[in-house]
Structure formats: structure tokens, C-alpha cells
Write an enzyme that holds these catalytic residues in place. Structure first.
Site, PDB file in Angstrom:
ATOM      1  N   ASP A  37      40.922  34.268  21.410  1.00  0.00           N
ATOM      2  CA  ASP A  37      41.064  34.043  22.853  1.00  0.00           C
ATOM      3  C   ASP A  37      39.708  33.883  23.530  1.00  0.00           C
ATOM      4  O   ASP A  37      38.669  34.285  22.993  1.00  0.00           O
ATOM      5  CB  ASP A  37      41.744  35.255  23.502  1.00  0.00           C
ATOM      6  CG  ASP A  37      43.253  35.226  23.379  1.00  0.00           C
ATOM      7  OD1 ASP A  37      43.866  36.200  23.805  1.00  0.00           O
ATOM      8  OD2 ASP A  37      43.797  34.229  22.869  1.00  0.00           O
ATOM      9  N   LYS A  59      43.169  30.565  26.585  1.00  0.00           N
ATOM     10  CA  LYS A  59      43.943  31.579  27.301  1.00  0.00           C
ATOM     11  C   LYS A  59      43.093  32.391  28.274  1.00  0.00           C
ATOM     12  O   LYS A  59      42.737  33.535  28.041  1.00  0.00           O
ATOM     13  CB  LYS A  59      44.677  32.515  26.345  1.00  0.00           C
ATOM     14  CG  LYS A  59      45.728  31.806  25.524  1.00  0.00           C
ATOM     15  CD  LYS A  59      46.717  32.768  24.921  1.00  0.00           C
ATOM     16  CE  LYS A  59      47.617  33.337  26.003  1.00  0.00           C
ATOM     17  NZ  LYS A  59      48.629  34.255  25.463  1.00  0.00           N
ATOM     18  N   MET A 173      44.123  40.856  35.413  1.00  0.00           N
ATOM     19  CA  MET A 173      44.308  39.415  35.664  1.00  0.00           C
ATOM     20  C   MET A 173      44.781  39.141  37.095  1.00  0.00           C
ATOM     21  O   MET A 173      45.602  38.263  37.330  1.00  0.00           O
ATOM     22  CB  MET A 173      45.312  38.815  34.664  1.00  0.00           C
ATOM     23  CG  MET A 173      44.907  38.994  33.214  1.00  0.00           C
ATOM     24  SD  MET A 173      46.156  38.437  32.040  1.00  0.00           S
ATOM     25  CE  MET A 173      47.404  39.716  32.229  1.00  0.00           C
TER      26      MET A 173
END
Length: 503
Positions: A37, A59, A173
Site C-alpha cells: 500500500d 490505496k 482517514m
């Protein structure tokens, strides 16, 4: 019938390679395929085996190199090829890492797998910022929420329930949706004066902290130009950050250093820099290997008893000398009464691993000083075996040649080759100022670095050099340079701290 492959879902932690687990490191070292990632830290990417097939699936919020269903398919196909597959994920695989989705397809096809938990950013990043996510005086629970939502959709979060918990809230996030998150909490009845923090790139050199309130966090974050990845922490525990903050007090906190040494010698330097708070990229610019044509060294081994002196100019020389000695069917007893000279403490340390101590070591750790001191102290008519790299400089032999009665067998025992890696953009990081300095321990590491970073404007590189020869090579490429007071790892670390203080 082909050998059955296997998949390991490995958590890489929040960024600091020191927080990568022992089990994760051991499994990664044996990987044949690594699917990784964007959130995997540079330090972890730097230890991905060079021999492994590397697949970047990106990602990061709003930017996906590969869709999740395609990632699942890659894991399946590579395992079906009989490969050892590591799915390397930032943080922990099962905490908003979609690890469960990746296992579903593997289960359907009876692919064996293991899950290696990782240190999660929701605990580690606040800890590196002096924020305990639980504290008896403030709260009795902690709640981890994904701040990510699909574009155009409303949050599927019960903000009122979160407010009622009176616990610490950690949003992962959630930077792009910070305004919506704070608004949701306020509308659900949270006190506008509740402490809140946004924590940028925690556990790395990019770590940055803003502490405000739920009502003012967005404004304070914008003013500080907070960048992703970052997490949001809401709760009374945020008020102790300035008191408990420890990382920023380390001498090299917030400083990113590239270490360029031969691969087998990297860890000592990197460890000392990390102890001082630096984020260290271990990217060996050179490698060493025994020479292919060993005729001359084996000839020297047959007459070791005729030499009065054996001289080494690097730790690699010591290591490979004794490897080749064993290959020739000899051991330490073959050295007899020969005296040993070394160029510096690192070389002397390598010698001590073979229970040997140098009889001679110059005060200044360079080739000219070694040659001069040997020329001064060697007995009349002495015969010297100089075991070193094929590209060794001439300074040692030039100084020894000033004594016409000395016989010097200058024997190449290892070749130096340049290495490069494909996962980290050193060029881009230097040009954007993300890497603060590079540490060079020899002229050959400078050459290797330049070879590994084609197109880099070398004037943007601040080079911390172990000695004058190394500095001279760095200056040839236009680098900004500084030289350690003495040619030792500790002195180089002190130099890097000085450079940071001057920044």
C-alpha cells in the site's frame, strides 16, 4: 503438481520501521511477492527483498492504483502460482485495512494464509504525540472510527452515541471530512470546547501536531497546512499533549536521513540515528562480494607465515578475508604471529568479532594516515599483506612506497558494486526537501548513491561525510558537505545533530 502457495496479511505499522513487528520482518524477508500500500512507511519498504516481485496497489484516500477486487484477485493468482505472497498493509490488516475482504476469496479457493497484526496508528500516533488514548482522570473508553465515506454519501455514524460515551474518539482517514466530523459531533451535543487534535504523519520525520477544540480544529488545521496521512483525536486526553509530548524533544526529531553504507554495515549507524529521533532510510548504495578470481588471495594464504603485517582498510575487508580463509580450509591459526593494522574503529570492531585486536591504528582514519603510520613503525624489511577492495585508493601504497625496504602485496579480496532500489523515490524526496541529509562513509558510497539516483540535482543533497576523501567525492558532484570531526559512527551522528540544529 505445483507447490501450494500461501498468503500472509502483514501489518507494517504506522511508519516508523522500529514499530514493524519481529514476525512481520521475518516473513517479509522470505517473500517472493510483495503487494503493498501507499501507507507503508519508507523504512519498511527499504527492507523488502530485492528478489521479490513488487506490486504497488496504491490505496490512499481518493487515489487507488488498483481496485480492491483486483487486489484480491492478484493475491489469489500469485498464491496459485505457488508463491509466498506478503500483502503488506499500513497499520493493522484488520483495522479498516479491508483484510477481511481479501481473505474471503482466499478461503473460497482453499489458499492457506496467516494474519500478522501490525501496530495501529490509532494508538501509536497519539502516543508519539504525548496523547494517551485512555487516562483514568479523563475517560474510560476509546473508540476508533473511519472518517472515510463515499463521495456524495452521508456519514453512517451515530454521532449522538459517540458523544454519549464520553470516551476518546479517534478518526482514521478523516482529514478531508474534518469539517463534517466536527459538525456532526457539535450537532450531537458535544461541548464546543472539547479538546481535539489533528496528528500528521505520526512516528515519521513529517510528524506534526495541532491541538485545538472541536469548534476550532478545522480552522487550526488549515492554518497549520496539515497534510495526509493524519488522524483526528477528540477528547479530554488531548489537553496533555504538550506536557507528555516526547518525540519532538529528541535531538533528531523531524529529521529524515538517508544512510548509504554497504548493506551488511547499515544497521549500527541507523540504530544510533534512530535513538536520537531521526527517521532513517537504510538504502545501501553499494554492495560488496568476494572477487571471482581468487588466485592471488589463495597464493597469499599459502604463505601467511611469511608476512610480518596484515592490513585492513574496511570492515568488509575483514569479513570477507576470514570468509575466504575458511573457504581455503584455514582458520585463525594460519595467521601465526602476524601483526594487524586497521584503518579505524569500525574495522577494528569487525576484527574483534574474530577475537583479534589491531596492533596499529592511525589517529586519523584514512588511507594516507594508515600508510604513513605503518611506514613509520614497520620493522626493517617487513613484508605486508594489504587485503582490500579491488578499487582501493592509492594513498596507502604511496605512503608505504616511501620505505624502499618494505614489500607490499596489495591483494584485491572483494569487488564493490552499485545497488539501487525501486520502491522509494530518493530523487523526488531530495528535490522536495523530504530527506534532510545523506550520510556517506566512503567515497565509493557517494559514487553508488549518484549511480542509484540518475537525474537528481546533486546540489540539493546535504552530505554528512566521514572524512576528507569522502567529502572530496561529494564535492565533485556539487553536493553541500560537512565532515565529521573524526572518522567514527558516533562522530557522524554528532555531525548530523549539528546539521539539524543549523537548519
Amino acid at each position: 503438481m505445483s507447490t501450494q502457495g500461501k498468503v500472509w496479511l502483514v501489518g507494517a505499522g504506522p511508519g516508523d520501521v522500529g514499530l514493524f513487528t519481529i514476525k512481520g520482518r521475518e516473513i517479509l524477508a522470505k517473500a517472493e511477492v510483495v503487494v503493498y500500500d501507499s501507507l507503508v512507511g519508507d523504512g519498511v519498504l527499504a527492507i523488502v527483498p530485492a528478489s521479490a516481485e513488487k506490486i504497488n496497489v496504491g490505496k490512499r484516500a481518493g487515489h487507488h492504483t488498483m481496485k480492491q477486487e483486483n487486489i484480491n484477485q492478484v493475491l489469489l493468482e500469485k498464491a496459485q502460482e505457488g508463491k509466498r505472497v506478503v500483502r503488506l498493509k499500513g497499520g493493522d490488516p484488520f483495522l479498516f485495512g479491508r483484510g477481511g475482504e481479501e481473505l474471503e476469496l482466499l478461503c473460497e479457493h482453499d489458499i492457506p494464509y496467516e494474519v500478522v497484526p501490525g501496530v495501529t496508528s490509532c494508538i501509536a500516533v497519539p502516543a508519539y504525540n504525548g496523547i494517551p488514548v485512555t487516562h483514568r482522570d479523563f475517560c474510560s473508553s476509546v473508540h476508533v472510527i473511519t472518517g472515510h465515506k463515499r463521495e456524495g454519501e452521508n456519514y453512517n455514524i451515530d454521532f449522538e452515541a459517540l458523544v454519549r460515551t464520553r470516551g476518546t474518539l479517534v478518526f482514521l482517514m478523516g482529514i478531508t471530512a474534518m469539517e463534517d466530523i466536527c459538525k456532526g459531533l457539535l450537532e450531537a451535543g458535544m461541548d464546543p470546547e472539547t479538546p481535539a487534535a489533528v496528528l500528521q504523519q505520526g512516528t515519521t520525520a513529517g510528524q506534526k501536531r495541532v491541538v485545538a477544540t472541536v469548534a476550532t480544529l478545522k480552522q487550526a488545521s488549515d492554518a497549520a497546512k496539515i497534510q495526509t496521512p493524519a488522524i483526528i483525536v477528540v477528547g479530554q486526553v488531548c489537553q496533555v499533549a504538550d506536557t507528555f509530548g516526547w518525540y519532538e524533544k529528541l535531538p533528531l526529531a523531524g529529521y529524515k536521513v538517508l544512510v548509504t553504507r554497504p548493506k551488511e554495515l547499515v544497521s549500527g549507524m541507523a540504530k544510533k540515528l534512530r535513538e536520537q529521533g531521526a527517521e532513517v532510510l537504510e538504502l545501501p548504495a553499494i554492495g560488496v562480494k568476494p572477487v571471482e578470481d581468487r588466485t592471488n588471495i589463495y597464493k597469499a594464504f599459502e604463505k601467511l607465515d611469511t608476512y610480518q603485517w596484515l592490513a585492513f582498510t574496511s570492515p568488509s575487508g575483514v569479513r570477507i578475508f576470514f570468509e575466504l580463509l575458511m573457504d581455503a580450509g584455514k582458520d585463525i591459526r594460519a595467521l601465526g604471529s602476524v601483526k594487524i593494522a586497521t584503518i579505524g574503529r569500525g574495522t577494528a570492531k569487525a576484527l574483534k568479532e574474530h577475537h583479534l585486536y589491531p596492533d596499529l591504528m592511525p589517529e586519523v582514519f584514512d588511507g594516507a594516515s594508515l600508510g604513513a603510520k605503518m611506514a613509520k613503525e614497520c620493522e626493517p624489511g617487513a613484508k605486508i599483506l594489504l587485503a582490500r577492495a579491488a578499487i582501493g585508493n592509492k594513498e596507502v601504497t604511496e605512503e608505504l612506497a616511501k620505505r624502499e625496504d618494505l614489500t607490499v602485496d596489495d591483494v584485491a579480496i572483494y569487488d564493490t558494486f552499485y545497488e539501487s532500489q525501486e520502491l522509494i523515490d530518493e530523487k523526488g524526496q531530495f528535490e522536495s526537501g523530504k530527506i534532510d541529509c545523506a550520510v556517506f562513509t566512503s567515497a565509493s558510497t557517494v559514487k553508488g548513491f549518484v549511480a542509484a539516483t540518475p537525474g537528481l540535482d546533486d546540489t540539493k543533497v546535504l552530505a554528512a561525510c566521514i572524512g576528507k576523501q569522502t567529502e572530496a567525492e561529494a564535492l565533485r558532484y556539487g553536493m553541500k558537505t560537512a565532515v565529521a570531526k573524526e572518522a567514527s559512527i558516533d562522530s557522524l551522528v554528532d555531525l548530523v545533530i549539528e546539521l539539524k540544529m543549523q537548519k
